[in-house]
Motif scaffolding. Structure first.
Motif, PDB file in Angstrom:
ATOM      1  N   SER A  85       0.853  -1.189   0.000  1.00 32.52           N
ATOM      2  CA  SER A  85       0.000   0.000   0.000  1.00 32.52           C
ATOM      3  C   SER A  85       0.886   1.234   0.000  1.00 32.52           C
ATOM      4  N   GLY A  86       0.263   2.377  -0.239  1.00 36.01           N
ATOM      5  CA  GLY A  86       1.012   3.635  -0.246  1.00 36.01           C
ATOM      6  C   GLY A  86       1.238   4.149  -1.652  1.00 36.01           C
ATOM      7  N   LYS A  87       2.159   5.064  -1.777  1.00 33.91           N
ATOM      8  CA  LYS A  87       2.460   5.698  -3.063  1.00 33.91           C
ATOM      9  C   LYS A  87       3.199   4.718  -3.982  1.00 33.91           C
ATOM     10  N   ALA A  88       2.767   4.679  -5.240  1.00 30.19           N
ATOM     11  CA  ALA A  88       3.368   3.779  -6.220  1.00 30.19           C
ATOM     12  C   ALA A  88       4.863   4.066  -6.403  1.00 30.19           C
ATOM     13  N   ASP A  89       5.223   5.332  -6.548  1.00 30.25           N
ATOM     14  CA  ASP A  89       6.629   5.689  -6.752  1.00 30.25           C
ATOM     15  C   ASP A  89       7.490   5.247  -5.570  1.00 30.25           C
ATOM     16  N   ASP A  90       6.972   5.428  -4.352  1.00 27.70           N
ATOM     17  CA  ASP A  90       7.718   5.019  -3.154  1.00 27.70           C
ATOM     18  C   ASP A  90       7.908   3.504  -3.116  1.00 27.70           C
ATOM     19  N   ALA A  91       6.871   2.756  -3.529  1.00 26.21           N
ATOM     20  CA  ALA A  91       6.967   1.294  -3.536  1.00 26.21           C
ATOM     21  C   ALA A  91       8.054   0.827  -4.504  1.00 26.21           C
ATOM     22  N   VAL A  92       8.122   1.430  -5.675  1.00 26.04           N
ATOM     23  CA  VAL A  92       9.135   1.035  -6.659  1.00 26.04           C
ATOM     24  C   VAL A  92      10.530   1.384  -6.147  1.00 26.04           C
ATOM     25  N   LYS A  93      10.684   2.553  -5.558  1.00 24.39           N
ATOM     26  CA  LYS A  93      11.991   2.938  -5.008  1.00 24.39           C
ATOM     27  C   LYS A  93      12.410   1.953  -3.915  1.00 24.39           C
ATOM     28  N   ALA A  94      11.465   1.582  -3.047  1.00 19.81           N
ATOM     29  CA  ALA A  94      11.768   0.617  -1.978  1.00 19.81           C
ATOM     30  C   ALA A  94      12.132  -0.747  -2.580  1.00 19.81           C
ATOM     31  N   PHE A  95      11.418  -1.153  -3.635  1.00 19.71           N
ATOM     32  CA  PHE A  95      11.734  -2.419  -4.307  1.00 19.71           C
ATOM     33  C   PHE A  95      13.171  -2.387  -4.838  1.00 19.71           C
ATOM     34  N   LEU A  96      13.520  -1.299  -5.485  1.00 20.81           N
ATOM     35  CA  LEU A  96      14.842  -1.191  -6.094  1.00 20.81           C
ATOM     36  C   LEU A  96      15.969  -1.147  -5.066  1.00 20.81           C
ATOM     37  N   ASP A  97      15.692  -0.572  -3.884  1.00 20.93           N
ATOM     38  CA  ASP A  97      16.757  -0.532  -2.872  1.00 20.93           C
ATOM     39  C   ASP A  97      16.676  -1.688  -1.874  1.00 20.93           C
ATOM     40  N   GLY A  98      15.753  -2.644  -2.128  1.00 13.46           N
ATOM     41  CA  GLY A  98      15.686  -3.857  -1.318  1.00 13.46           C
ATOM     42  C   GLY A  98      14.974  -3.709   0.018  1.00 13.46           C
ATOM     43  N   THR A  99      14.193  -2.648   0.190  1.00 10.14           N
ATOM     44  CA  THR A  99      13.513  -2.429   1.472  1.00 10.14           C
ATOM     45  C   THR A  99      11.996  -2.539   1.382  1.00 10.14           C
ATOM     46  N   LEU A 100      11.475  -3.044   0.283  1.00  6.16           N
ATOM     47  CA  LEU A 100      10.024  -3.120   0.102  1.00  6.16           C
ATOM     48  C   LEU A 100       9.391  -4.092   1.089  1.00  6.16           C
ATOM     49  N   ALA A 101       8.416  -3.614   1.851  1.00  9.00           N
ATOM     50  CA  ALA A 101       7.631  -4.480   2.742  1.00  9.00           C
ATOM     51  C   ALA A 101       6.438  -4.994   1.945  1.00  9.00           C
ATOM     52  N   TYR A 102       6.333  -6.301   1.846  1.00  9.47           N
ATOM     53  CA  TYR A 102       5.237  -6.912   1.100  1.00  9.47           C
ATOM     54  C   TYR A 102       4.837  -8.209   1.775  1.00  9.47           C
ATOM     55  N   GLN A 103       3.722  -8.780   1.315  1.00  7.33           N
ATOM     56  CA  GLN A 103       3.215 -10.027   1.877  1.00  7.33           C
ATOM     57  C   GLN A 103       3.276 -11.103   0.793  1.00  7.33           C
ATOM     58  N   PRO A 104       4.246 -12.001   0.875  1.00  9.19           N
ATOM     59  CA  PRO A 104       4.431 -12.981  -0.185  1.00  9.19           C
ATOM     60  C   PRO A 104       3.229 -13.892  -0.401  1.00  9.19           C
ATOM     61  N   ASP A 105       2.397 -14.092   0.605  1.00  8.84           N
ATOM     62  CA  ASP A 105       1.256 -14.995   0.489  1.00  8.84           C
ATOM     63  C   ASP A 105      -0.078 -14.263   0.493  1.00  8.84           C
ATOM     64  N   VAL A 106      -0.085 -12.989   0.094  1.00  7.70           N
ATOM     65  CA  VAL A 106      -1.329 -12.224   0.119  1.00  7.70           C
ATOM     66  C   VAL A 106      -2.386 -12.936  -0.719  1.00  7.70           C
ATOM     67  N   GLN A 107      -3.599 -12.977  -0.214  1.00  9.67           N
ATOM     68  CA  GLN A 107      -4.730 -13.589  -0.916  1.00  9.67           C
ATOM     69  C   GLN A 107      -5.914 -12.642  -0.880  1.00  9.67           C
ATOM     70  N   CYS A 108      -6.707 -12.689  -1.893  1.00 10.07           N
ATOM     71  CA  CYS A 108      -7.925 -11.906  -1.954  1.00 10.07           C
ATOM     72  C   CYS A 108      -8.984 -12.836  -2.526  1.00 10.07           C
ATOM     73  N   SER A 109      -9.890 -13.295  -1.679  1.00  4.57           N
ATOM     74  CA  SER A 109     -10.821 -14.346  -2.097  1.00  4.57           C
ATOM     75  C   SER A 109     -12.206 -13.829  -2.447  1.00  4.57           C
ATOM     76  N   HIS A 110     -12.354 -12.540  -2.630  1.00  8.40           N
ATOM     77  CA  HIS A 110     -13.669 -11.975  -2.927  1.00  8.40           C
ATOM     78  C   HIS A 110     -13.722 -11.456  -4.353  1.00  8.40           C
ATOM     79  N   HIS A 111     -14.904 -11.248  -4.820  1.00  7.91           N
ATOM     80  CA  HIS A 111     -15.065 -10.631  -6.138  1.00  7.91           C
ATOM     81  C   HIS A 111     -16.200  -9.633  -6.176  1.00  7.91           C
ATOM     82  N   GLU A 112     -16.944  -9.509  -5.105  1.00  7.04           N
ATOM     83  CA  GLU A 112     -18.044  -8.547  -5.089  1.00  7.04           C
ATOM     84  C   GLU A 112     -17.926  -7.676  -3.864  1.00  7.04           C
TER      85      GLU A 112
END
Length: 155
Positions: A85-112
């Motif tokens: 979550s958060g700003k897209a640009d910040d997420a990419v910068k964090a990904f590139l510098d190896g500090t991105l917080a994410y959930q490897p097993d995130v699931q979303c089981s809804h559609h409505e």
């Protein structure tokens, strides 16, 4: 490398299958070379992996995502980093510098579901995001109002 982020008003959009835009970043030698916002033109769930492949994307950053979409991305060879979550640009910068917080097993089981006024799928369901390889004590663990569970064993 091409990184796509589910995108809405500068933020990481929280439901992959309903995203109307991606922000795509071209990266070379760890530096962003080009950024562009592309419209999905109504493509949904299953068609989005093909949309991303057609744009040369090899990495996706997103909020919530369902099992079928995860499988389609995996089959297309696109690496997934969800529960962001958060700003897209910040997420990419964090990904590139190896500090991105994410959930490897995130699931979303809804559609409505309606609006995403709580931050949407995969956000804050386990007391915060956990990075790859980090433990999470699952304090406050549970589903959000959309039925989305956070990190792996947290259901």
């Amino acid at each position: 490398m091409k990184i796509a982020v589910t995108y809405e008003n500068g933020e990481v959009f929280q439901h992959f299958g309903h995203t109307e835009q991606f922000k795509i970043y071209e990266v070379k030698d760890g530096q962003i070379q080009k950024e562009e916002i592309v419209n999905t033109n109504g493509s949904g769930h299953g068609a989005l992996s093909g949309f991303l492949t057609g744009h040369g994307v090899d990495t996706l950053l997103c909020g919530g995502i369902g099992g079928g979409a995860r499988e389609a991305l995996d089959a297309a060879g696109i690496r997934l980093y969800g529960g962001i979550s958060g700003k897209a640009d910040d997420a990419v910068k964090a990904f590139l510098d190896g500090t991105l917080a994410y959930q490897p097993d995130v699931q979303c089981s809804h559609h409505e579901h309606g609006g995403h006024d709580d931050g949407g799928c995969g956000h804050g369901n386990c007391g915060g995001s956990s990075g790859q390889g980090q433990e999470n004590d699952h304090a406050g663990c549970g589903e959000d109002k959309h039925g989305c569970a956070g990190n792996g064993g947290c259901q």
